[in-house]
Design an enzyme around this catalytic site. Structure first.
Site, short mmCIF file in Angstrom:
data_model
loop_
_atom_site.label_atom_id
_atom_site.label_comp_id
_atom_site.label_asym_id
_atom_site.label_seq_id
_atom_site.Cartn_x
_atom_site.Cartn_y
_atom_site.Cartn_z
N GLY A 117 0.83 -1.21 0.00
CA GLY A 117 0.00 0.00 0.00
C GLY A 117 0.85 1.24 0.00
N GLY A 118 0.54 2.16 0.92
CA GLY A 118 1.24 3.45 0.96
C GLY A 118 2.73 3.31 1.18
N GLY A 131 23.51 5.82 -33.56
CA GLY A 131 23.02 6.78 -32.57
C GLY A 131 23.62 6.52 -31.20
CB ALA A 132 24.62 3.40 -29.49
#
Ligand code: HXC
Length: 510
Positions: free
Chosen positions: A169-170, A404-405
């Protein structure tokens, strides 16, 4: 007077017991330490100063007024890690399952505020069941207060989360907004909604481990940055990580005495690259041989292994390393690798940690899976992260730097300060075979011609010299001298200043 002192001791002793001996035993039986035992291990011996030990919840619903436990499920305070100030909060699962009430949230936000004010790192140890169900919206409000502070502190002080039990949850969203999340194998899990809710909503049957265990989050989801076998190992590794990190975004990297000569050469690096350009080699070997004492703290070791990220030191000062790994998918850049490295580069840049990039990348990974998955946006994250970085950037191309790399991996064009290449570097738009098949399409079918064209292309482009002729590469260096060259470059770049136009913030392609 004696009575008063004794009463204080009694109250302290009672608070230290948390949910009581039975629950502590149950915690131990599950292979988990208590919140206080964990803090003792994290902090330097005797350095922990606890705050708010007597805080209790203020809820009167569902009979809660009858069960008040001092501390209210979280232990908070500060101490030192190898002499440096660190703030901490540790969820106490023995008290209401470590669940977060309004008062519990206020203890955490007090520590968050102090950590920010003192510009010191904060560590959260999680072992908890989420919002205190009996408190309803008061607990939700408490979470909101914690979340907001996580965001305000982001990029100012390092925030580290360690998941050591349930985290639901939180409780998952605060760690998610911190810089690093570590988990304990087989004992911790993280999910927004647990197996029961999953079954109801999607009709899937999963265990907690399958839904959100350490394996899932380190290898699949990339929510977590690392996992360790038990509480002790996890906490010792967090201490090790803290030693690499600056206290805040203004202090600069810590400097520790180094006994490793920065001029040390390593002849074995001259034969690291195999003769066959398609044969892999282990890029981690290069990192380990270059950094001080071979000490490398890897981040996200189990995720997108085609790129390596982590911290090490050169001349005793922290450096972030980003390196393509030819052993996995030939070191190609895909969406996962791009995201992983982008986040790491941004952390380093936010905290003034210089970045060294080791490059051997055949390009971006082609295919529908990648394109449908948003490779353009994910690849752009890494391009964006490097381009916006103002920390010293030193790049060494060991072998391939294709397409592009080449631009993305901290090239000169996007801000690389010092760009070196080994003599084995191949800097080109693509490999020779692909290139020849496109530009000499008319010759396909004539094996001799194609072989001659391929050789011609290789001779011209499969080297670092075309890039070096243009000054895109500052120098072609001997592999054995890589440590010395990097150390010299970082020493020269130490006081680098970069001006950028004012903006509220950038708009990184999320
Ligand atoms: C109050 C809680 C609690 C909670 C656990 N406890 N979670 N009390 N609020 N959220 C209590 C239990 O009642 C129990 O008390 C004790 O802690 C130990 O819990 P157990 O269930 O016995 O332990 P275990 O079997 O190990 O299971 C742990 C658990 C489970 C998986 C965490 O307790 C659980 O599912 N809890 C609820 C999780 C949840 O749904 N939380 C709310 C999420 S919503 P006794 O006295 O019986 O020993 C949320 C919203 C925020 O967080 C969203 C913000 C974005």
């Amino acid at each position: 007077m004696k009575d008063i002192l004794e009463r204080l001791e009694e109250r302290r002793a009672q608070a230290r017991l948390g949910g009581g001996e039975k629950r502590i035993e149950a915690q131990h039986a599950r292979g988990k330490l208590t919140a206080r035992e964990r803090i003792e291990l994290l902090m330097d011996k005797g350095s922990f100063e606890e705050f708010d030990m007597f805080v209790e919840h203020r809820s009167n619903d569902f009979g809660m007024e009858k069960v008040k436990i001092p501390g209210d499920g979280v232990v908070t305070g500060w101490g030192t890690v190898n002499g440096r100030t660190v703030f901490v909060f540790a969820k106490d699962f023995t008290v209401f399952g470590g669940s977060l009430s309004e008062a519990h949230a206020q203890k955490i936000t007090k520590i968050q505020d102090m950590a920010l004010k003192m510009r010191a790192p904060i560590v959260g140890l999680f072992d908890a069941g989420g919002a205190r169900i009996q408190e309803g919206v008061a607990a939700l409000g408490g979470y909101g207060e914690v979340f907001k502070r996580n965001v305000i502190a982001s990029g100012v002080i390092p925030q580290i989360s360690v998941i050591m039990g349930p985290c639901a949850g939180g409780d998952v969203y605060s760690p998610a907004m911190t810089d690093f999340i570590f988990m304990v194998r087989d004992r911790s899990y993280m999910f927004v909604t647990g197996p029961d809710v999953v079954k109801t909503v999607t009709n899937e049957t999963v265990t907690s481990e399958e839904l959100g265990g350490a394996k899932v989050h380190t290898a699949k989801s990339s929510v977590a940055d690392g996992a360790y076998d038990n509480d002790v190992e996890a906490l010792l590794q967090v201490r090790r990580l803290i030693d690499f990190l600056p206290a805040n975004n203004m202090d600069g990297v810590p400097e520790i005495p180094s006994f490793d000569d920065p001029n040390r050469t390593d002849e074995s690096l001259d034969t690291l690259i195999p003769d066959n350009p398609n044969k892999p080699y282990d890029m981690k070997e290069l990192i380990q041989k270059v950094v001080d004492e071979g000490d490398f703290f890897e981040i996200q070791e189990s995720y997108a292994k085609n790129i390596i990220t982590g911290f090490a030191r050169i001349e005793g000062r922290t450096v972030g390393f980003v390196a393509n790994q030819p052993m996995v998918l030939a070191g190609v850049l895909d969406s996962d690798a791009s995201r992983k490295a982008a986040r790491f580069v941004r952390f380093c840049d936010a905290f003034n940690i210089p970045i060294v990039t080791f490059e051997d990348v055949p390009g971006f990974l082609p295919g529908t899976a990648q394109e449908y998955g948003g490779l353009i946006k994910h690849g752009a994250k890494l391009l964006f992260a490097y381009s916006e970085a103002t920390v010293p950037l030193v790049t060494v191309i060991t072998r391939k730097a294709f397409g592009g790399a080449y631009d993305v991996m901290a090239s000169k064009h996007i801000g690389g300060d010092i760009n070196y290449a080994w003599p084995t570097a191949q800097i080109a738009v693509m490999g020779a075979k692909g290139a020849v098949e496109i530009i000499f399409r008319q010759d396909i079918g004539d094996a001799d011609k194609i072989a001659a064209r391929t050789k011609e292309y290789e001779d011209r482009f499969m080297s670092p010299f075309v890039a070096a002729e243009r000054g895109y590469i500052d120098e072609v260096i001997m592999p054995h001298s890589t440590r010395r060259r990097i150390a010299r470059a970082l020493a020269m770049l130490r006081h680098k200043e970069t001006e950028r136009p004012w903006k509220k913030h950038d708009n990184i392609p999320l």
